[in-house]
Scaffold this active site. Structure first.
Site, PDB file in Angstrom:
ATOM      1  N   LYS A 244       0.809  -1.218   0.000  1.00  0.00           N
ATOM      2  CA  LYS A 244       0.000   0.000   0.000  1.00  0.00           C
ATOM      3  C   LYS A 244       0.840   1.264   0.000  1.00  0.00           C
ATOM      4  O   LYS A 244       0.624   2.160  -0.783  1.00  0.00           O
ATOM      5  CB  LYS A 244      -0.943   0.010   1.211  1.00  0.00           C
ATOM      6  N   ARG A 245       1.779   1.293   0.894  1.00  0.00           N
ATOM      7  CA  ARG A 245       2.519   2.542   0.983  1.00  0.00           C
ATOM      8  C   ARG A 245       3.750   2.552   0.100  1.00  0.00           C
ATOM      9  O   ARG A 245       4.558   3.460   0.144  1.00  0.00           O
ATOM     10  CB  ARG A 245       2.911   2.828   2.434  1.00  0.00           C
TER      11      ARG A 245
END
Length: 463
Positions: A244-245
RNA sequence: GUCCCCUUCGUCUAGAGGCCUAGGACAUUACCCUUUCACGGUAAGUACGCGGGUUCGAAUCCCGCAGGGGACGCCA
């Protein structure tokens, strides 16, 4: 040989990124190549984190990429009764047992093992033979553990990685059902693959370490073990794992960014798989060629530039009306007005050769749909007194000529000769006047598309 | 820490002992084309992680090392 059945089993807990999509693509392709069946299963036993929105994204992504399935989507949460029935059978004869160890107790055990440089493992303290006479703690709801074999090795021939073997002494008695009786992944996946008669489990290689545990469960269930194929990971552009990041992008971001599904399909197919020197191939060819044996064993890094190149290739050959339909909303979003302006499909045909995304087409096409007012400085720079006589001549000729590219080109040429000018000297001011900018496709094509009326009136403003 | 997996140009890969002075593609650079911006064309540079073996011969087989990734959850 029995019918090939594969499945794609994402968990709806986050976004569907390229790694997930590629796993689905290869699993799907394997089934299709062998004339088998492909099943979509939603692994939603993590009640805390699964969402309906995530399920929708999975379905949308598959539809966009054209990955069709023969059965499903089947949700694991719809099969809880089935898991419970199997659990009861295993509990009844000791293939599984209840464990009353608390989370804190287990955490302490792991800490202690780690401190001693050991691999953290459950020590079997609630195995039936160890639990004899032991008091069941108050208020602890037990989890169910699988009784893993103590000795021997588990090995299989992975269709991608080859021979893999792990000793049972490395494994422990894993939790197969939580305190609330909801099964955990490693158990549900086995029961499902069994019930759905999956013959080939094609999935990401982060599951390699789960495979021996699952094989042990298959054996405990006296079930045939399917074939396994573990696909290498897809890394982000920076070489880091997709997360996600860290640059992970949802599959549905690609249509939003102006990519054609056939381009992403081709790119993903070619990432970590090859067929000789083939780089660009339609899905039919991919299905004909696809084989797990050609899948590479090491992780592959995502390359935006190559995807863009493929997108460019597919845009060039895409149908103009189709592209026009996709690009129209983008032009409007840029403030362009489609009504009363040149036909979009014809404009697309003119500009698509230079576009890497649909947004490139929209930006290039915009000049036909914007107000066309040039910056005064630009006009002053190009529309000099020296060229005005030539512009007048051109306007006169264009007023009389047949409105087709060859005739327009001829009129431009004649004007050049008559006034002793070079092409850019005339083309630039004309572009500035008619299109409002000097960067356009070839002049005759642009004038033709704008139409005589608009061209004559624009040239008129300079005189 | 323990176990499992992986390692060819910047990137995706071809390569299954001699066809490899390592091929293709993207990207990069140069040149050409050119009516601007592009497109297109041609060309160039760049790689077998390291160290030992085996062999007449190794990118390809074996061993070790290093580096990278994964797993070790009442996540999947």
């Amino acid at each position: 040989m029995t019918q090939v059945r594969t499945r794609f089993a994402p968990s709806p807990t986050g976004m569907m990124h390229l790694g997930n999509a590629r796993a689905g693509l290869f699993s799907w392709a394997y089934a299709r190549h062998h004339g088998g069946q492909f099943i979509l299963r939603i692994e939603d036993t993590d009640l805390e984190r699964s969402t309906e929105a995530a399920i929708k994204v999975i379905l949308d992504s598959m539809a966009w990429l054209g990955l069709d399935y023969d059965e499903g989507p089947i949700r694991q949460t719809a099969r809880l009764d089935r898991y419970r029935a199997v659990l009861d059978e295993m509990l009844a004869d000791g293939r599984a047992y209840k464990c009353y160890a608390s989370r804190e107790e287990l955490e302490a055990l792991r800490e202690e093992q780690r401190a001693r440089g050991l691999k953290p493992r459950y020590d079997g303290r609630w195995r039936p033979e160890n639990a004899q006479g032991k008091a069941i703690p108050e208020g602890v709801k037990p989890v169910i553990r699988f009784r893993n074999p103590d000795n021997g090795d588990v090995s299989w021939t992975d269709l991608v990685k080859g021979e893999i073997s792990i000793s049972n002494t490395e494994l422990d008695d894993l939790v197969i059902a939580r305190a609330d009786f909801v099964p955990t992944y490693n158990f549900a996946v086995v029961v499902d693959d069994l019930d759905m008669a999956i013959t080939h489990v094609v999935r990401g290689d982060d599951h390699v370490n789960n495979t021996p545990r699952q094989i042990n469960i298959y054996r405990a269930l006296k079930a045939p073990v399917p074939q396994f194929a573990h696909l290498p990971t897809i890394l982000g552009p920076d070489g880091e794992k997709l997360s996600k990041r860290h640059g992970a992008v949802s599959v549905m971001q690609y249509p939003a960014d102006g990519y054609l599904p056939e381009a992403l399909f081709n790119y993903l197919a070619r990432l970590g798989w090859s067929h000789g020197d083939a780089e660009k191939f339609p899905r039919e060819k991919f299905l004909e060629w696809f084989d797990l044996a050609q899948v590479s064993r090491s992780a592959a890094q995502f390359d935006q530039a190559k995807l863009a190149w493929l997108n460019h290739e597919y845009i060039k050959e895409a149908d103009n009306d189709r592209l026009a339909g996709l690009v129209a909303p983008l032009i409007e979003a840029l403030g362009g007005k489609l009504e009363g302006a040149p036909d979009l499909a014809r404009v697309v045909a003119l500009v698509k050769d230079r576009a890497h995304t649909l947004h490139d087409i929209a930006n290039a096409a915009l000049l036909f749909y914007a107000n066309g007012k040039a910056d005064p400085a630009l006009l002053a720079q190009h529309v000099t007194d020296a060229v005005k006589p030539a512009l007048a001549t051109l306007r006169e000729k264009l007023g009389a000529v047949a409105w087709e590219k060859p005739a327009i080109a001829a009129a431009v040429k004649e004007t050049l000769t008559q006034h002793g000018l070079k092409m850019p000297q005339l083309a630039m001011p004309v572009r500035a006047l008619v299109a409002g900018q000097t960067q356009t496709p070839s002049l005759d094509a642009v004038l033709e598309l704008f139409g005589r009326e608009r061209v004559l009136s624009a040239l008129g403003t300079s005189l």
